[in-house]
Design an enzyme around this catalytic site. Sequence first.
Site, PDB file in Angstrom:
ATOM      1  N   SER A   8     -29.727  -9.285  -1.905  1.00 49.24           N
ATOM      2  CA  SER A   8     -28.525 -10.022  -1.493  1.00 49.24           C
ATOM      3  C   SER A   8     -27.744  -9.232  -0.460  1.00 49.24           C
ATOM      4  O   SER A   8     -27.305  -8.105  -0.724  1.00 49.24           O
ATOM      5  CB  SER A   8     -27.635 -10.270  -2.714  1.00 49.24           C
ATOM      6  OG  SER A   8     -26.348 -10.660  -2.272  1.00 49.24           O
ATOM      7  N   HIS A  33     -31.399 -12.891   0.513  1.00 49.52           N
ATOM      8  CA  HIS A  33     -30.472 -13.798  -0.171  1.00 49.52           C
ATOM      9  C   HIS A  33     -29.109 -13.722   0.516  1.00 49.52           C
ATOM     10  O   HIS A  33     -28.535 -12.640   0.673  1.00 49.52           O
ATOM     11  CB  HIS A  33     -30.380 -13.364  -1.628  1.00 49.52           C
ATOM     12  CG  HIS A  33     -29.566 -14.240  -2.515  1.00 49.52           C
ATOM     13  ND1 HIS A  33     -30.060 -15.382  -3.102  1.00 49.52           N
ATOM     14  CD2 HIS A  33     -28.284 -14.133  -2.948  1.00 49.52           C
ATOM     15  CE1 HIS A  33     -29.125 -15.937  -3.871  1.00 49.52           C
ATOM     16  NE2 HIS A  33     -28.035 -15.199  -3.787  1.00 49.52           N
ATOM     17  N   ASP A  35     -25.291 -14.964   0.492  1.00 51.70           N
ATOM     18  CA  ASP A  35     -24.255 -15.539  -0.373  1.00 51.70           C
ATOM     19  C   ASP A  35     -23.111 -16.100   0.459  1.00 51.70           C
ATOM     20  O   ASP A  35     -22.372 -15.354   1.101  1.00 51.70           O
ATOM     21  CB  ASP A  35     -23.731 -14.455  -1.320  1.00 51.70           C
ATOM     22  CG  ASP A  35     -24.729 -14.138  -2.420  1.00 51.70           C
ATOM     23  OD1 ASP A  35     -25.105 -15.070  -3.152  1.00 51.70           O
ATOM     24  OD2 ASP A  35     -25.140 -12.961  -2.532  1.00 51.70           O
ATOM     25  N   MET A  37     -19.601 -18.003   0.420  1.00 43.18           N
ATOM     26  CA  MET A  37     -18.470 -18.278  -0.481  1.00 43.18           C
ATOM     27  C   MET A  37     -17.275 -18.781   0.316  1.00 43.18           C
ATOM     28  O   MET A  37     -16.995 -18.275   1.400  1.00 43.18           O
ATOM     29  CB  MET A  37     -18.068 -17.004  -1.224  1.00 43.18           C
ATOM     30  CG  MET A  37     -19.212 -16.340  -1.974  1.00 43.18           C
ATOM     31  SD  MET A  37     -18.594 -14.959  -2.944  1.00 43.18           S
ATOM     32  CE  MET A  37     -20.150 -14.212  -3.466  1.00 43.18           C
ATOM     33  N   HIS A  66     -27.526 -19.144  -0.651  1.00 39.88           N
ATOM     34  CA  HIS A  66     -26.873 -19.508  -1.917  1.00 39.88           C
ATOM     35  C   HIS A  66     -25.447 -19.962  -1.603  1.00 39.88           C
ATOM     36  O   HIS A  66     -24.580 -19.147  -1.302  1.00 39.88           O
ATOM     37  CB  HIS A  66     -26.885 -18.270  -2.830  1.00 39.88           C
ATOM     38  CG  HIS A  66     -26.228 -18.460  -4.152  1.00 39.88           C
ATOM     39  ND1 HIS A  66     -25.946 -17.406  -4.996  1.00 39.88           N
ATOM     40  CD2 HIS A  66     -25.794 -19.576  -4.811  1.00 39.88           C
ATOM     41  CE1 HIS A  66     -25.376 -17.852  -6.104  1.00 39.88           C
ATOM     42  NE2 HIS A  66     -25.259 -19.164  -6.013  1.00 39.88           N
ATOM     43  N   MET A  68     -21.980 -21.040  -2.549  1.00 44.29           N
ATOM     44  CA  MET A  68     -20.968 -21.074  -3.620  1.00 44.29           C
ATOM     45  C   MET A  68     -19.716 -21.679  -3.005  1.00 44.29           C
ATOM     46  O   MET A  68     -18.733 -20.989  -2.710  1.00 44.29           O
ATOM     47  CB  MET A  68     -20.727 -19.656  -4.148  1.00 44.29           C
ATOM     48  CG  MET A  68     -21.875 -19.167  -5.022  1.00 44.29           C
ATOM     49  SD  MET A  68     -21.905 -17.374  -5.188  1.00 44.29           S
ATOM     50  CE  MET A  68     -22.779 -16.976  -3.680  1.00 44.29           C
ATOM     51  N   MET A 138     -27.360 -18.146 -12.878  1.00 45.05           N
ATOM     52  CA  MET A 138     -26.429 -17.042 -12.646  1.00 45.05           C
ATOM     53  C   MET A 138     -26.250 -16.245 -13.935  1.00 45.05           C
ATOM     54  O   MET A 138     -25.988 -16.821 -14.997  1.00 45.05           O
ATOM     55  CB  MET A 138     -25.056 -17.577 -12.214  1.00 45.05           C
ATOM     56  CG  MET A 138     -25.006 -18.236 -10.845  1.00 45.05           C
ATOM     57  SD  MET A 138     -25.454 -17.176  -9.467  1.00 45.05           S
ATOM     58  CE  MET A 138     -24.308 -15.814  -9.629  1.00 45.05           C
ATOM     59  N   ASP A 177     -29.772 -14.344 -10.723  1.00 46.04           N
ATOM     60  CA  ASP A 177     -28.862 -13.680  -9.786  1.00 46.04           C
ATOM     61  C   ASP A 177     -27.665 -13.128 -10.553  1.00 46.04           C
ATOM     62  O   ASP A 177     -26.963 -13.878 -11.237  1.00 46.04           O
ATOM     63  CB  ASP A 177     -28.410 -14.724  -8.750  1.00 46.04           C
ATOM     64  CG  ASP A 177     -27.501 -14.172  -7.666  1.00 46.04           C
ATOM     65  OD1 ASP A 177     -27.288 -12.951  -7.619  1.00 46.04           O
ATOM     66  OD2 ASP A 177     -27.018 -14.994  -6.865  1.00 46.04           O
TER      67      ASP A 177
HETATM   68  C1  DX5 Z   1     -22.656 -13.165  -6.816  1.00 49.67           C
HETATM   69  C2  DX5 Z   1     -23.776 -13.415  -5.852  1.00 49.67           C
HETATM   70  C3  DX5 Z   1     -24.894 -12.460  -5.986  1.00 49.67           C
HETATM   71  C4  DX5 Z   1     -24.503 -11.003  -5.791  1.00 49.67           C
HETATM   72  C5  DX5 Z   1     -25.307 -10.230  -6.783  1.00 49.67           C
HETATM   73  O1  DX5 Z   1     -21.825 -14.258  -6.873  1.00 49.67           O
HETATM   74  O2  DX5 Z   1     -24.301 -14.707  -6.006  1.00 49.67           O
HETATM   75  O3  DX5 Z   1     -25.986 -12.802  -5.149  1.00 49.67           O
HETATM   76  O4  DX5 Z   1     -24.750 -10.474  -4.523  1.00 49.67           O
HETATM   77  O5  DX5 Z   1     -24.898  -8.924  -6.761  1.00 49.67           O
HETATM   78  P1  DX5 Z   1     -25.424  -7.852  -7.792  1.00 49.67           P
HETATM   79  O6  DX5 Z   1     -26.913  -7.816  -7.673  1.00 49.67           O
HETATM   80  O7  DX5 Z   1     -24.739  -6.603  -7.359  1.00 49.67           O
HETATM   81  O8  DX5 Z   1     -24.978  -8.319  -9.171  1.00 49.67           O
HETATM   82 ZN    ZN Z   2     -26.225 -15.153  -4.915  1.00 50.05          ZN
END
Ligand code: DX5
Ligand code: ZN
Length: 216
Positions: A8, A33, A35, A37, A66, A68, A138, A177
Amino acid sequence: MGVIISPSVLSADFANLERDVRRVADAGAKWIHIDVMDGHFVPNITIGAPVVKSLRKACDLVLDVHLMISEPKKYVGDFIKAGSDIITFHYEAQKELTLDIIKEIKSSGVKAGLSIKPQTSADEIREFIPYLDLVLIMTVEPGFGGQKFMHECVQKIADIKEFARLYKRDDLYIQVDGGINDKTANICKNLGANSLVAGSYIFNSDDINQAVASLL
Ligand code: DX5
Ligand code: ZN
């Protein structure tokens, strides 16, 4: 199908994103990956479609996006155009539009994923499994990297694996994840996960090659 590691970029250095993506590619990762947000679906703001577009040009990795965000229906087109290979959105965001959004993603030739937060049961998304390429479970509350793995979520991996078997979907990616390290990775793999996202464990490690290898 062996396990796929998707580092990620949330834990990468955003000022050196190309360098960090190269590092994980050199370590053998095939996916990256990303993320996304919006500060609304989750209490954090990260990056949007322009960054996906730049990463598309900068690497050959599978872009595992991903979302969010509260309104995936409104923005999914931007992420398709940006060159995503897989777009995963949250079931909790626009429940009544779930199938619509999956079909929009798939009709563009992009793989479609559906994610569930820790409080959402696997049963709630069972009906969508025939249409999906990926289910993302998750194991932390979405929003931040570096959180502690929630063991209470792991039964859902086995639940989704069983649904995939019932629907004859052996090709379904079952991704986990949040809080993944060498120990939690083993728990997830034993229950049927075949794709693991890891941010802080990989990017905060002194030896990225060893970190990626330890998850396989
Ligand atoms: C959190 C993200 C993850 C995050 C995971 O909301 O969706 O992808 O980067 O981070 P780690 O592996 O540090 O838990
Ligand atoms: Zn993620």
